[in-house]
Design an enzyme around this catalytic site. Structure first.
Site, PDB file in Angstrom:
ATOM      1  N   CYS A 170      -5.479  38.432  12.653  1.00 55.01           N
ATOM      2  CA  CYS A 170      -4.945  37.090  12.927  1.00 55.01           C
ATOM      3  C   CYS A 170      -3.426  37.141  13.157  1.00 55.01           C
ATOM      4  O   CYS A 170      -2.964  37.737  14.111  1.00 55.01           O
ATOM      5  CB  CYS A 170      -5.344  36.123  11.817  1.00 55.01           C
ATOM      6  SG  CYS A 170      -5.129  34.384  12.277  1.00 55.01           S
ATOM      7  N   GLU A 200     -13.050  39.219   7.774  1.00 57.62           N
ATOM      8  CA  GLU A 200     -13.335  39.041   6.334  1.00 57.62           C
ATOM      9  C   GLU A 200     -14.079  37.748   6.053  1.00 57.62           C
ATOM     10  O   GLU A 200     -14.582  37.546   4.949  1.00 57.62           O
ATOM     11  CB  GLU A 200     -12.025  39.113   5.533  1.00 57.62           C
ATOM     12  CG  GLU A 200     -11.118  37.881   5.593  1.00 57.62           C
ATOM     13  CD  GLU A 200     -10.219  37.797   6.830  1.00 57.62           C
ATOM     14  OE1 GLU A 200     -10.437  38.565   7.791  1.00 57.62           O
ATOM     15  OE2 GLU A 200      -9.303  36.950   6.826  1.00 57.62           O
ATOM     16  N   HIS A 217     -11.169  36.412  12.016  1.00 54.68           N
ATOM     17  CA  HIS A 217     -11.153  36.842  10.623  1.00 54.68           C
ATOM     18  C   HIS A 217     -12.434  37.604  10.282  1.00 54.68           C
ATOM     19  O   HIS A 217     -13.420  36.982   9.885  1.00 54.68           O
ATOM     20  CB  HIS A 217     -11.005  35.625   9.708  1.00 54.68           C
ATOM     21  CG  HIS A 217      -9.636  35.037   9.750  1.00 54.68           C
ATOM     22  ND1 HIS A 217      -8.599  35.539   9.001  1.00 54.68           N
ATOM     23  CD2 HIS A 217      -9.122  34.031  10.493  1.00 54.68           C
ATOM     24  CE1 HIS A 217      -7.502  34.853   9.264  1.00 54.68           C
ATOM     25  NE2 HIS A 217      -7.787  33.937  10.176  1.00 54.68           N
TER      26      HIS A 217
END
Lengths: 251, 197
Positions: B77, B181, B179
């Protein structure tokens, strides 16, 4: 292409989910972590956890819970309920929440939105609005719908976006609990005139209602609680149905 | 294997650490130069504003540390944007690992564009080891107002009104705008692929 989002909402009280019976495939449906992880595995695009605990101990309990949710849930989630300061937000974001939502505290002290947006970025600041249609317009209600204001939902949403809110979570009190569909007019008014995503909430009863809110009101996301908790609608079937109807979905 | 997450004034560090934990990897969060240099893999996360983040990195000389790393580095990001040449966000000169400039999404006259882009979008034209066993058009979670333009280092493309770089790669540097994650199983796969380089 950016998809529309399906968001189950979990009410939390004293670290437990309030609704959420009837899940034979998980050990403890009252456990927000397990229920959240289950929804994530079923294809939920995001989760909202709304803390309705009223005690003074809530803040500590909540941040510990948020840490455990972040540890186990692999999709983004928002935490709301009783958040009223930059410090509250800082604790929750550091615990692992992706976004936070503010409602009554922001209405009473709008500059809070400016402060939060500057400190953490608009992308993690969701403004929740509870609204009721009466006397020809949609008005903002506070304190979980108990206190009426004379401010129109659209005006407040617009101001909040100007102050830095990055998303609007709009709940129609007229529709909430009716299972007769979302409030398409006010959802559409906000979604088509504000340059931030709008999450529609309140009234979902059938899969067609989701088609309506995405296609007719152009909501960016739709939130529901009981129909998911009581398995009246299951997320995989809902997303398949929406996809068949031409609504862009993530699989 | 030693995996380090670069600590600076950016959000999402906790989320990255938990995502590593879910695949059985301990991520060390540190801003110590020696620790970062001695890692096998370096993750450079980021949620926040470009100029503040760059200033923070420069004050601690972390920008030079990151730029000169020889082991695999993964920017996420804002981390990715800071690895580019320049960001339109407060006119910020960035590290210049990738030659790509970072621009702001702008609304076309004919329709209203919601900024930031928030939600799940697909990644296409995948050309990186990061995407091994990740199918074309997989959905990833994005939250951003600025984007890296297309260029020589583009290894994934996403469309939000325009086509832009959703992943970049050059030498030992890898970067993703989304993202991983927070992108369910597909995102975890990308993190694992990075750790397996």
């Amino acid at each position: 292409m950016l998809t529309k989002r399906i968001i189950p909402c979990l009410d939390i009280k004293d670290g437990r989910t309030v609704k959420g019976i009837n899940f034979e495939n998980i050990r403890d449906a009252g456990d927000p972590i397990e229920l959240g992880a289950l929804y994530a595995s079923q294809g939920a695009d995001e989760l909202v956890f709304l803390d309705i605990t009223a005690t003074n101990e809530r803040r500590k309990t909540l941040s510990a819970l948020v840490t455990e949710i972040a540890r186990h849930v692999n999709i983004p989630f928002t935490v709301g309920g009783g958040i009223s300061s930059v410090e509250d937000v800082s604790v929750l974001l550091q615990s692992g929440a992706d976004k936070i939502s503010v409602n009554t505290s922001a209405f009473k002290n709008p500059v809070l939105i400016d402060h939060l947006a500057r400190e953490f970025g608009s992308q993690c600041i969701v403004l929740a609005i509870d609204t009721r249609y009466e006397e020809g317009d949609w008005y903002v209600y506070l304190n979980g719908g108990r206190v009426k204001t004379d401010i129109k939902a659209y005006d407040w949403a617009k101001e909040a976006v100007n102050r830095g809110a990055g998303e609007i979570l709009l709940t129609s009190m007229n529709n909430d609990g009716t299972k007769k569909g979302f409030a398409l007019d006010i959802t559409g008014q906000l979604s088509q005139n504000l340059n931030v995503p709008v999450i529609a909430s309140g009234g979902a009863g059938t899969m067609e209602h989701f088609v309506d809110v995405f296609e007719n009101a152009q909501a960016d996301a739709a939130l529901a609680a009981s129909i998911f908790h009581y398995k009246e609608i299951e997320i995989p079937a809902l997303k398949n149905f929406l996809y068949q109807k031409g609504v862009n979905m993530r699989f | 294997m030693k995996t380090v997450i670069v600590k600076y004034n950016a959000g999402n560090i906790r989320s990255v650490q938990f995502a590593l934990e879910r695949i059985g990897v301990n991520g060390i969060v540190t801003d110590d130069e020696t620790e970062i240099r001695s890692a096998d893999k370096v993750i450079f996360p980021g949620v926040g504003e470009a100029s503040t983040a760059m200033q923070y990195l420069k004050e601690r000389k972390l920008d030079q540390v990151i730029k000169n790393l020889k082991q695999p580095v993964l920017g996420i990001c804002l981390g990715m944007q800071l690895m580019c040449s320049h960001s339109e966000e407060n006119d910020t000169p960035c590290m210049g690992i990738f030659e790509t400039p970072v621009k702001k999404f702008t609304s076309p006259v004919e329709n209203l564009l919601k900024i930031p882009q928030i939600g799940w979008n697909n990644i296409t034209n995948l050309h990186s080891v990061l995407f091994e066993h990740v199918p074309e058009n997989s959905y990833m979670y994005f939250v951003h107002s600025y984007y890296a333009a297309l260029g020589a280092d583009t290894v994934a493309i996403t469309n939000y009104v325009i086509n832009y770089s959703s992943a970049l790669q050059k030498d030992n540097f890898y970067a993703v705008q989304f993202h991983p994650e927070k992108s369910a199983e597909a995102g975890a796969r990308i993190i694992e692929n990075f750790l397996n380089i």
